[in-house]
Design a protein around this motif. Sequence first.
Motif, mmCIF file in Angstrom:
data_model
loop_
_atom_site.group_PDB
_atom_site.id
_atom_site.type_symbol
_atom_site.label_atom_id
_atom_site.label_comp_id
_atom_site.label_asym_id
_atom_site.label_seq_id
_atom_site.Cartn_x
_atom_site.Cartn_y
_atom_site.Cartn_z
ATOM 1 N N UNK A 1 0.846 -1.199 0.000
ATOM 2 C CA UNK A 1 0.000 0.000 0.000
ATOM 3 C C UNK A 1 0.880 1.247 0.000
ATOM 4 N N UNK A 2 0.610 2.154 -0.934
ATOM 5 C CA UNK A 2 1.373 3.383 -1.021
ATOM 6 C C UNK A 2 0.978 4.327 0.097
ATOM 7 N N UNK A 3 1.973 4.883 0.788
ATOM 8 C CA UNK A 3 1.707 5.813 1.873
ATOM 9 C C UNK A 3 1.406 7.202 1.322
ATOM 10 N N UNK A 4 0.684 7.987 2.124
ATOM 11 C CA UNK A 4 0.391 9.366 1.759
ATOM 12 C C UNK A 4 1.612 10.268 1.877
ATOM 13 N N UNK A 5 2.655 9.800 2.573
ATOM 14 C CA UNK A 5 3.754 10.683 2.957
ATOM 15 C C UNK A 5 5.109 10.025 2.706
ATOM 16 N N UNK A 6 6.153 10.843 2.780
ATOM 17 C CA UNK A 6 7.523 10.353 2.718
ATOM 18 C C UNK A 6 8.283 10.828 3.948
ATOM 19 N N UNK A 7 9.194 9.994 4.388
ATOM 20 C CA UNK A 7 10.083 10.336 5.504
ATOM 21 C C UNK A 7 11.465 10.582 4.925
ATOM 22 N N UNK A 8 11.984 11.795 5.134
ATOM 23 C CA UNK A 8 13.250 12.205 4.529
ATOM 24 C C UNK A 8 14.305 12.338 5.619
ATOM 25 N N UNK A 9 15.423 11.659 5.443
ATOM 26 C CA UNK A 9 16.540 11.785 6.377
ATOM 27 C C UNK A 9 17.509 12.824 5.815
ATOM 28 N N UNK A 10 17.653 13.915 6.531
ATOM 29 C CA UNK A 10 18.515 14.994 6.085
ATOM 30 C C UNK A 10 19.763 15.099 6.941
ATOM 31 N N UNK A 11 20.742 15.896 6.507
ATOM 32 C CA UNK A 11 21.993 16.034 7.268
ATOM 33 C C UNK A 11 21.821 16.786 8.585
ATOM 34 N N UNK A 12 20.817 17.665 8.661
ATOM 35 C CA UNK A 12 20.609 18.466 9.871
ATOM 36 C C UNK A 12 19.417 18.009 10.690
ATOM 37 N N UNK A 13 18.414 17.437 10.036
ATOM 38 C CA UNK A 13 17.208 16.960 10.709
ATOM 39 C C UNK A 13 16.424 16.107 9.725
ATOM 40 N N UNK A 14 15.594 15.226 10.259
ATOM 41 C CA UNK A 14 14.692 14.430 9.439
ATOM 42 C C UNK A 14 13.330 15.126 9.407
ATOM 43 N N UNK A 15 12.544 14.824 8.380
ATOM 44 C CA UNK A 15 11.232 15.450 8.290
ATOM 45 C C UNK A 15 10.297 14.595 7.443
ATOM 46 N N UNK A 16 9.004 14.883 7.572
ATOM 47 C CA UNK A 16 7.965 14.239 6.770
ATOM 48 C C UNK A 16 7.423 15.239 5.758
ATOM 49 N N UNK A 17 7.025 14.736 4.607
ATOM 50 C CA UNK A 17 6.420 15.574 3.585
ATOM 51 C C UNK A 17 5.371 14.769 2.830
ATOM 52 N N UNK A 18 4.447 15.463 2.175
ATOM 53 C CA UNK A 18 3.364 14.822 1.432
ATOM 54 C C UNK A 18 3.563 15.121 -0.055
ATOM 55 N N UNK A 19 3.952 14.126 -0.865
ATOM 56 C CA UNK A 19 4.254 14.375 -2.280
ATOM 57 C C UNK A 19 3.140 15.063 -3.053
ATOM 58 N N UNK A 20 1.882 14.749 -2.757
ATOM 59 C CA UNK A 20 0.775 15.358 -3.504
ATOM 60 C C UNK A 20 0.775 16.874 -3.361
ATOM 61 N N UNK A 21 1.102 17.383 -2.188
ATOM 62 C CA UNK A 21 1.143 18.830 -1.987
ATOM 63 C C UNK A 21 2.374 19.442 -2.641
ATOM 64 N N UNK A 22 3.495 18.745 -2.544
ATOM 65 C CA UNK A 22 4.705 19.234 -3.211
ATOM 66 C C UNK A 22 4.478 19.360 -4.714
ATOM 67 N N UNK A 23 3.915 18.327 -5.305
ATOM 68 C CA UNK A 23 3.690 18.326 -6.750
ATOM 69 C C UNK A 23 2.708 19.408 -7.171
ATOM 70 N N UNK A 24 1.790 19.772 -6.269
ATOM 71 C CA UNK A 24 0.788 20.797 -6.582
ATOM 72 C C UNK A 24 1.299 22.215 -6.344
ATOM 73 N N UNK A 25 2.482 22.346 -5.709
ATOM 74 C CA UNK A 25 3.069 23.674 -5.595
ATOM 75 C C UNK A 25 3.305 24.208 -4.198
ATOM 76 N N UNK A 26 3.206 23.363 -3.160
ATOM 77 C CA UNK A 26 3.445 23.841 -1.795
ATOM 78 C C UNK A 26 4.664 23.152 -1.198
ATOM 79 N N UNK A 27 5.699 23.916 -0.939
ATOM 80 C CA UNK A 27 6.856 23.411 -0.204
ATOM 81 C C UNK A 27 6.492 23.322 1.267
#
Length: 255
Positions: A1-27
């Motif tokens: 099952x595809x999740x609504x969100x992605x978990x991103x591991x960054x060099x300074x902090x980790x965070x969650x984001x929702x691809x559908x909103x990113x693709x529609x134009x909201x960072x």
Amino acid sequence: MKLDYEYIKGPDYDYYTVPALLEAGLEHRFIGKPLNFKPDFKEASVEVVNRTFLKADMPLAEVHQFHGADICQVRAGQLGTGWGLRSLGDYDGLVTEASDLALMVKIADCIPIILFDPVKKVFALVHSGWPGTLQSIGQKALEVMMSQYDVTPSNLLIAYGPALSMEDFQVQEDVYRRFQPFEASHPQAFKQEDELHWLIDTKGINKERFLAMGVPLEQQYDVAVSTKQALGCHSYRRDGRDGYGLNAVVAYLKS
């Protein structure tokens, strides 16, 4: 099952984001540890967000949150220019159509909600704890978007960030009695554990309310992570009054 969100591991902090909103134009980023947005640590954490996420010289608006239901409208040019935090008063949500600034709300176990209309290019951030849910703050933000920015609910995309899950939001009778008037219309959002304790699904209540206003469920995206269980998130319920920190959601419009 595809999740609504992605978990991103960054060099300074980790965070969650929702691809559908990113693709529609909201960072946007739902940010937790090791950053901490409580007053003693907020300035240093905001500096990291400035450096790693915001555009050059983009100001960041926040509000003094107090579990109310008032929404602050932020206009283009209102914050001036240059990195730095601008505090705009006593509110629990912000809305803007400006692309020259970013918005932020802080949360521990409460629900951070993003409302985004990719047609009108308007978005809101909301801090919806259980008192805010009782006061329908998320739906009041949508009402502001509809009345002031001509938003159509069927165009809306909504994202719910990490918050207490139903299994982790256990309440006693005093809180349950305040929610009880909503139980008939949202029966699946309530479960009695024993004579003294109930579980309440505040995300579920918000989803059904937005559906009733015209936002399809398939346009409501859930970062289905409980702050109490996710060690990368701050949690009042897990860490206690003296040990908890604050997570944040930060967002801005792509230009």
